[in-house]
Design a protein around this motif. Structure first.
Motif, PDB file in Angstrom:
ATOM      1  N   ILE A 158      27.017 -21.173  38.676  1.00  9.79           N
ATOM      2  CA  ILE A 158      25.594 -21.302  38.995  1.00  9.79           C
ATOM      3  C   ILE A 158      24.758 -20.309  38.175  1.00  9.79           C
ATOM      4  O   ILE A 158      23.593 -20.578  37.880  1.00  9.79           O
ATOM      5  N   HIS A 170      28.386 -23.073  30.900  1.00 11.66           N
ATOM      6  CA  HIS A 170      28.170 -23.793  32.140  1.00 11.66           C
ATOM      7  C   HIS A 170      28.852 -25.161  32.109  1.00 11.66           C
ATOM      8  O   HIS A 170      29.528 -25.552  33.065  1.00 11.66           O
ATOM      9  N   LEU A 214      35.175 -28.142  37.452  1.00 14.08           N
ATOM     10  CA  LEU A 214      34.891 -27.948  38.888  1.00 14.08           C
ATOM     11  C   LEU A 214      34.508 -29.241  39.593  1.00 14.08           C
ATOM     12  O   LEU A 214      34.883 -29.476  40.735  1.00 14.08           O
ATOM     13  N   THR A 236      25.174 -24.815  53.801  1.00  9.60           N
ATOM     14  CA  THR A 236      24.232 -25.845  53.358  1.00  9.60           C
ATOM     15  C   THR A 236      24.416 -27.130  54.153  1.00  9.60           C
ATOM     16  O   THR A 236      23.479 -27.644  54.763  1.00  9.60           O
ATOM     17  N   HIS A 291      21.769 -27.702  36.702  1.00  6.03           N
ATOM     18  CA  HIS A 291      22.493 -27.097  37.834  1.00  6.03           C
ATOM     19  C   HIS A 291      22.381 -27.917  39.114  1.00  6.03           C
ATOM     20  O   HIS A 291      22.682 -27.393  40.191  1.00  6.03           O
ATOM     21  N   ALA A 348      26.518 -29.600  42.523  1.00  8.22           N
ATOM     22  CA  ALA A 348      27.767 -30.268  42.140  1.00  8.22           C
ATOM     23  C   ALA A 348      28.429 -30.928  43.351  1.00  8.22           C
ATOM     24  O   ALA A 348      29.289 -31.790  43.191  1.00  8.22           O
TER      25      ALA A 348
END
Ligand code: HEM
Length: 408
Positions: A95, A102, A109, A249, A353, A356
């Protein structure tokens, strides 16, 4: 938008200084009731300099999207929090990085998080979800914020990421602290930094091959490193990328869903009449009550945004919660309306970003709602407490009574 490209020192006269505000979005009161302050800031401008924390708040939807899509100017590589200590501690993580690093990490990931792979875990989530829903609706009351909302995200971290019970008890605590630690240097942030450091140490020293489940997502990171796809030193932080952002979250989003449907029984009726609205309902929950309220970026160069000049080195704050209630984008933004279909909300961020784990989060919440829709005709909130966290929004406690179909 007129960008003044180039280096520091280019002519900034095309833009004007952004309006200033003394609003502090990180007091307990503001964290509990942010929406009037957000509206006030949106009226002041799309970019507002918050003097208290020396950060430029991006308050409106279109501007937030523009910033999120421009990683070359609005960089994540110096961290996405509001204090230097945590930003330095996490620099170089997924992140907190820019391309090309990235993209290298993200490619590996996100493999188990892609829709075709998630299809494979649907039956498992449904079975786990049914187990918890059956138990809870048989009780006179239960806590939707904990008993209901935590089960699937914790199961995913222990069984699919593959951390087992190892660290699981602390993981919830660590993950919430990780979000608090991203805040400006206030008392709450200072208290969280130690716990966030414990999480980093756990990932560095204990979550290693031989201890973690060899078939889990975490172990697959080490396999990828072994195959030369990643530098091995990236793996511990990427384990945190699976665990930390996936708990609170989704948990908070689930709690907010129950709370919103309890407050708006007409919307629950609508969803029960037409369960195909469930995906839109989840988006509307996340639009109204964005579980992550903000992240930040650092300007790599002088830049003019919406006519406002911003200097290289300045920090901007993407106020997702405000953008999702921007009246320029969503008419009557404070109304919870599951027929709105706001699939373009920014609760998952957008651009390089963008979350994901958004498909996993949606699947977990949908699994629970799909199970509740045919059986629960009403939610009644008996008592509730909101979490006070620098970045997160939702409930720490939500005691509910449910009316079960056919049971009086
Ligand atoms: C309702 C639940 C969720 C919300 C609201 C949410 C929100 C977000 C947001 C706003 C970002 C953007 C960060 C940025 O732009 O700097 C993000 C990134 C991320 N999220 Fe989520 N998230 C959720 C669930 C999950 C889950 C279940 C996972 C599971 C692995 C996850 C993993 C990640 C990761 C790894 C990133 C970093 C992506 C990158 O930098 O490329 N999230 N999330």
């Amino acid at each position: 938008m007129s960008e003044i490209t180039g280096r520091r020192g280019t002519n900034m006269s095309l833009g004007t200084a952004p309006p200033k505000s003394e609003v502090d979005l990180f007091t307990d009161e503001a964290l509990l009731e942010p929406y009037d302050l957000h509206r006030e800031l949106r009226e002041v401008g799309s970019v507002v300099h918050l003097r208290k924390h020396n950060v430029y708040a991006i308050t409106r939807y279109e501007t937030l999207r523009e910033v999120s899509l421009n990683w070359e100017v609005f960089s994540s590589a110096q961290g996405v929090g509001l204090n230097d200590g945590f930003n330095e501690m996490t620099a170089g993580t997924l992140i907190s990085s820019d391309p090309p690093d990235h993209r290298l990490m993200r490619k590996v990931l996100q493999r188990p998080l892609l829709p075709n792979r998630l299809q494979g875990i649907e039956p498992f989530l449904r079975q786990e979800g049914a187990r918890i829903v059956d138990q809870l609706i048989a009780r006179p009351t239960f806590d939707a914020a904990t008993d209901l909302a935590r089960h699937l995200p914790l199961t995913v971290v222990s069984k699919l990421v593959g951390l087992g019970n190892y660290g699981q008890d602390q993981m919830l605590d660590w993950a919430a602290a990780g979000f608090d630690a991203l805040g400006p240097m206030n008392q709450r942030t200072a208290a969280a930094l130690g716990k966030a450091q414990e999480m980093v140490e756990f990932a560095m020293t204990e979550a290693r091959p031989g201890v973690i489940d060899p078939d889990g997502w975490a172990a697959a990171l080490f396999d990828a490193a072994h195959n030369g796809e990643l530098p091995a030193d990236k793996c511990p932080f990427m384990i945190i990328d699976y665990a930390a952002p996936s708990l609170d979250t989704t948990i908070l989003g689930t709690g907010s869903a129950v709370w919103l449907f309890a407050q708006h029984p007409d919307q629950w009726d609508l969803l029960r009449e037409d369960p195909s609205l469930v995906r839109h309902a989840i988006n509307e929950v996340l639009r109204c009550e964005s579980p992550i309220q903000c992240f930040t970026r650092l300007l790599t160069r002088d830049h003019v945004l919406d006519g406002f000049s911003l200097p290289a080195g300045a920090r901007v704050m993407l106020l997702y919660g405000s953008a999702n209630r921007d009246e320029r984008k969503y008419p009557r933004p404070h109304v919870f309306d599951i027929t709105r279909k706001p699939s373009d909300h920014v609760a998952f961020g957008t651009g390089e970003h963008a979350c994901a784990g958004m498909n996993l989060a949606r699947l977990e919440i949908k699994t629970l709602l799909d199970l509740l829709i045919p059986r629960v005709s009403r939610f009644e909130v008996l008592s509730s407490e909101r979490l006070v966290n620098n970045l997160l929004r939702g409930f720490s406690k939500l005691e509910v009574r449910v009316e079960v179909e056919g049971v009086r």
